[in-house]
Design an enzyme around this catalytic site. Structure first.
Site, PDB file in Angstrom:
ATOM      1  N   ASP A  16      -8.050  -5.001   3.065  1.00 46.89           N
ATOM      2  CA  ASP A  16      -7.039  -4.400   2.429  1.00 46.89           C
ATOM      3  C   ASP A  16      -7.347  -2.895   2.408  1.00 46.89           C
ATOM      4  OD1 ASP A  16      -4.804  -4.142   1.014  1.00 46.89           O
ATOM      5  OD2 ASP A  16      -5.540  -4.667  -0.777  1.00 46.89           O
ATOM      6  N   CYS A 239      -0.601  -0.591   1.091  1.00 42.72           N
ATOM      7  CA  CYS A 239      -0.030  -1.584   1.778  1.00 42.72           C
ATOM      8  C   CYS A 239       1.289  -0.945   2.962  1.00 42.72           C
ATOM      9  CB  CYS A 239       1.041  -2.320   0.883  1.00 42.72           C
ATOM     10  SG  CYS A 239       1.886  -3.621   1.444  1.00 42.72           S
TER      11      CYS A 239
END
Length: 287
Positions: A16, A239
Site C-alpha cells: 500500500d 490510494c
C-alpha cells in the site's frame, strides 16, 4: 479510556505504501525494505498485489516478491482483487490474501468498474476457493467513512458490506478510511456499532493521514475495542483511485504512541526508526 494490553501492528508499506509511486522502484529495493522490516518484530506484512501492471505498474513483480517472502519465511498478505489474481496467488503459495470492496458503490465503479453487489458475488467464489487451499482471508472495506465521489458514507452502507463479509467467514475485516477524511467521533461510533453487531468478528483499523488525524482516529478505534492496525513505514502511501488521499498512518508514529502508553506490540522502536530514512528514500512523494 479503554487501552488494550496488546496491539498488532500490520505493516503495509511494501504494498500500500509503494503502489502509487510514480517512479519505478526496483524489486531488489523492495526486497531490502521487506528484509529490514522483518527484523523489527513485526509479524505480518502486506507485500504484494496481483494486479494488472497496466493499472498498477509498481506491483508488476508480485511473483518475485512473493517468492522472496516465502524464502524469508515471513507471514505476508497479497492483494487479490479478482479470481485471476487469486489463481496467481495460489500458484505463488501466498499464505494470506486480501480482497477489497468499497462501502461506496461510486468508488467501486471508479476503482474496479463493478457495483458493490457484483464485487461481493465474486468475493464469495474467491473465499470458497481460498479456504479450500487453507489460505487466510482478509476483507478490506474501502471508503468506510466518506468517499471522494459520493461524499459521506452511511453506517448502513458500511454494514451492508461488513455483514456479507461476516457471512462469508472472512478471517479478518479491515475497515478503511481510504481517503483520510474520518474523524475520531465517527470512527468510534462506527467501530462500536460493528463490534456490537458482530462480536465474533476480527476487525482491523486502516487510517490515512490526509488531515493529520490518523493517530487520533487510531485512539478512537482503540476505545471501541479494536486491537489490530495497518500502518506504513515512513507514512508511505496513497490510494491511486482516491484523489487527494495522502500517506498511511506511519508505523513509527503508532509504534511510539503505543509504546508511550504501555501497550505491547512486540515492535522494536530502535529498529523501526533506523528503517524510516531508507523507506522514505524509495518515495518521490514522501521526504
Amino acid at each position: 479510556m479503554f487501552i488494550p494490553r496488546n496491539v498488532e501492528i500490520i505493516e503495509v508499506g511494501p504494498r500500500d505504501g509503494l503502489q502509487n509511486e510514480p517512479e519505478p522502484i526496483s524489486t531488489e529495493s523492495k526486497k531490502e525494505l521487506i528484509r529490514q522490516l522483518s527484523e523489527t518484530g513485526i509479524t505480518r506484512m502486506e507485500t504484494a498485489a496481483f494486479v494488472s501492471p497496466k493499472w498498477v505498474p509498481q506491483m508488476a513483480d508480485a511473483n518475485e516478491i512473493s517468492q522472496y517472502c516465502n524464502e524469508l519465511g515471513i507471514t505476508y498478505i497479497a492483494l487479490t482483487p479478482n479470481l485471476k489474481a487469486l489463481e496467481r496467488a495460489i500458484e505463488a503459495k501466498v499464505p494470506q490474501i486480501a480482497v477489497f470492496i468499497g462501502a461506496s458503490t461510486a468508488f467501486n465503479k471508479k476503482n474496479i468498474n463493478k457495483s458493490t453487489d457484483e464485487s461481493l458475488l465474486e468475493t464469495e467464489k474467491m473465499f470458497e476457493i481460498a479456504k479450500k487451499h487453507g489460505i487466510f482471508t482478509r476483507a478490506y472495506i474501502s471508503m468506510s467513512f466518506s468517499c471522494p465521489y459520493q461524499g459521506e458514507v452511511s453506517f448502513e452502507e458500511l454494514d451492508y458490506v461488513c455483514k456479507r463479509f461476516v457471512e462469508l467467514e472472512a478471517d479478518e475485516i479491515d475497515v478503511g478510511d481510504t481517503n483520510g477524511m474520518a474523524n475520531p467521533k465517527i470512527v468510534y461510533e462506527k467501530f462500536s456499532k460493528l463490534k456490537n453487531l458482530y462480536q465474533d468478528a476480527v476487525f482491523v483499523g486502516h487510517f490515512h493521514d490526509t488531515r493529520k488525524m490518523a493517530l487520533a482516529n487510531t485512539l478512537a478505534a482503540m476505545n471501541a475495542g479494536i486491537d489490530k492496525y495497518d500502518s506504513s513505514i515512513g507514512g508511505l502511501g496513497g490510494c491511486p483511485f482516491s484523489p487527494g488521499a495522502t500517506g498511511n498512518l506511519a508505523t513509527e508514529d503508532i509504534a511510539l504512541m503505543l509504546s508511550e502508553m504501555g501497550v505491547e506490540t512486540g515492535v522494536s522502536m530502535e529498529k523501526i526508526n533506523k528503517i524510516v530514512p531508507y523507506a522514505k528514500s524509495l518515495s518521490s512523494r514522501v521526504k
